[in-house]
Design an enzyme around this catalytic site. Structure first.
Site, short mmCIF file in Angstrom:
data_model
loop_
_atom_site.label_atom_id
_atom_site.label_comp_id
_atom_site.label_asym_id
_atom_site.label_seq_id
_atom_site.Cartn_x
_atom_site.Cartn_y
_atom_site.Cartn_z
N ILE A 33 87.38 -10.54 18.86
CA ILE A 33 86.72 -9.64 18.07
C ILE A 33 86.31 -9.95 16.58
CG2 ILE A 33 88.62 -8.76 17.40
CD1 ILE A 33 86.76 -6.38 17.56
N HIS A 105 99.39 -15.00 22.42
CA HIS A 105 98.46 -15.53 22.63
C HIS A 105 98.26 -16.68 22.45
CE1 HIS A 105 98.33 -13.05 19.23
NE2 HIS A 105 96.96 -13.52 18.70
N HIS A 107 94.57 -19.12 20.87
CA HIS A 107 93.39 -19.38 20.76
C HIS A 107 92.76 -20.25 21.32
CE1 HIS A 107 93.20 -16.54 17.35
NE2 HIS A 107 94.84 -15.83 17.71
#
Length: 118
Positions: A33, A105, A107
Site C-alpha cells: 500500500i 511476509h 517484500h
C-alpha cells in the site's frame, strides 16, 4: 491457522481489499500500500506465522516455494532481468527488525533506480 485480528489474514480472506499479484493454496501476494519502488509487493503465507522467529523446520517447504516463486513474480510485475536488473527480498523480523505487521511476509522490491530507501 488464521488470526481474526491480523490485517494480512483479513486481506487473504478477502475482508480487506488488495491488489492481488498471485494466489495459490499456500501463498498470497499483493501490492504494498506504500511502495518504496516501482515494483513493491508482499508475499505472505496463508498460514498465520507471526514472524521468522516462529518458523520451524515444518515451514521449510513453504518458505522454499515462496523463494522459488519470487523471481517469476518479480519479472511479471516489471523488474528487469538479472544481471542488469534485479530486485530485493526483505523479511523484517520483530520490532527491532522493522516488522510492522505480525504475519510473516516477504517484500519484493525492484525496478529502475533511484529508489534507494534503506
Amino acid at each position: 491457522m488464521h488470526d481474526p485480528n491480523c490485517l494480512f489474514c483479513k486481506i487473504i480472506a478477502g475482508q480487506i481489499p488488495s491488489k492481488k499479484v498471485y494466489e495459490d493454496e499456500e501463498i498470497f501476494a499483493f501490492h504494498d500500500i506504500h511502495p518504496w519502488a516501482p515494483v513493491h509487493f508482499l508475499m505472505v503465507p496463508k498460514l498465520h506465522i507471526p514472524s521468522m522467529a516462529q518458523v520451524t523446520p515444518e515451514h521449510a517447504g513453504l518458505l522454499g516455494r515462496m523463494l522459488a516463486l519470487a523471481p517469476r513474480l518479480a519479472l511479471e510485475q516489471g523488474c528487469n532481468p538479472y544481471p542488469e536488473g534485479g530486485y530485493r527480498l526483505v523479511v523484517n523480523t520483530g520490532l527491532e527488525g522493522g516488522q510492522e505487521i505480525h504475519h510473516l511476509h516477504m517484500h519484493v522490491i525492484g525496478g529502475p533506480r533511484p529508489w534507494l530507501k534503506g
